[in-house]
Design an enzyme around this catalytic site. Sequence first.
Site, short mmCIF file in Angstrom:
data_model
loop_
_atom_site.label_atom_id
_atom_site.label_comp_id
_atom_site.label_asym_id
_atom_site.label_seq_id
_atom_site.Cartn_x
_atom_site.Cartn_y
_atom_site.Cartn_z
CE1 TYR A 134 14.71 -35.11 10.79
CE2 TYR A 134 12.72 -33.96 11.42
CZ TYR A 134 13.55 -34.48 10.45
OH TYR A 134 13.22 -34.35 9.13
CE LYS A 187 13.72 -49.95 5.91
NZ LYS A 187 13.19 -50.52 4.66
CG ASP A 220 11.41 -48.95 2.39
OD1 ASP A 220 10.51 -49.22 3.23
OD2 ASP A 220 12.36 -49.72 2.16
CG ASP A 244 9.89 -32.96 8.53
OD1 ASP A 244 8.96 -32.23 8.11
OD2 ASP A 244 11.05 -32.54 8.69
CG ASP A 248 7.84 -31.56 2.93
OD1 ASP A 248 7.12 -31.09 3.83
OD2 ASP A 248 8.91 -31.03 2.57
#
Length: 361
Positions: A134, A187, A220, A244, A248
């Site tokens: 971010y 990742k 993923d 983040d 969700d």
Amino acid sequence: MSTSYRLGVLEGDGIGPEIVPASVEIATAAARAAGVTVDWVTLPLGATAIETHDTPVPEETKQALADLDGWFLGPHDSVGYPEPHKSALNPSGTLRKHFQLFANIRPAKSFPGAKAVCENADLVIVRENTEGFYADRNTYAGTGEFSPVEGVAIAMGIITRAATERVARVAFDLARSRRKKLTIVHKANVLKLTTGLFRTVCQEVAREYPDVRVDDFHIDAMTVHLVRRAQDFDVIVTENMFGDILSDLAGEISGSLGTAPSINASAGMAMAQASHGSAPDIAGQNVANPVAMILSGAMLFEWLGARHEDEAAARVAKIIEAGVAEAIASGISTRDLGGSASTTEFTAAVIKAVTAGAGQN
Ligand code: ATP
């Protein structure tokens, strides 16, 4: 012995003025039941603060928060702010950065009696909060996202050993207090240096916790595992942006985004904040689910209990959690959970459960 705390109340935008007062009301009832005194300090933040102070996070708010034991932060609708505030770091990012609240702890737990994709999920995502991908908050000054010429945009991601180590320890300590399983999400096959470092450092910290079982997944693949078998996961540790997004997903799988709580913590400060946003599409209609905000408040009391070795504060958390579970189990829930109760009706049901159950806690 009666303990007392001074806690901030920052209502924020959208559904904030509905769900934050509901959580304060419930926390007040639970605190009374546990013999804890709370002095609530209301402070300006968000769109209303832009009107009164020409900034969404006034200096007076930051200064007042520094002297409090913790605070309840409502959601903000920063994309709806006028410029220059819209392009600036949003209020929760500002507070996380200012107070170095490096660990964002986001549980996802299904409730008996509420519909959910996974009805027996009970996991916690520990999201690193101060760096990662971010770019609006991963630099000391300025932003790591910029556009050198028209039609070209560049964003920078940062992972450090120090920040990874401190968040990994929070995650391992949490896993140790739960089912002793920890999953590192990264990742490292593509973002080899950055998320590779994140994985390596977490694996190094793992050596200090031989009693905790550790595995790791690419972000993923992790989304697939969560949808298929969320119940198998205990504690998940990951960098800022992955955490983040994943939280969700985990919140929705275990019930609704409206039930997903969180706290943002450093060693000495904590901020309760629902995982969801300001939900402008339903704001002002008295239909928002206040559970995420209510349980974020409970997490703050649990954190206060641990930090101050205060059993009464920890009891406040348990009373709130039991009140929410009882209200939902009795068939009262907001429409995102398949029910028809309004925000105020649901809040009243929790207060009734908290007050009635007070003697048993
Ligand atoms: P942000 O980027 O600020 O996190 P977002 O884009 O993720 O925001 P939200 O505001 O969280 O979006 O809303 C996503 C969807 O979930 C919307 O349809 C919203 O109405 C719903 N939602 C979010 N929170 C709640 C809640 N407490 N109760 C009911 N529905 C909610």
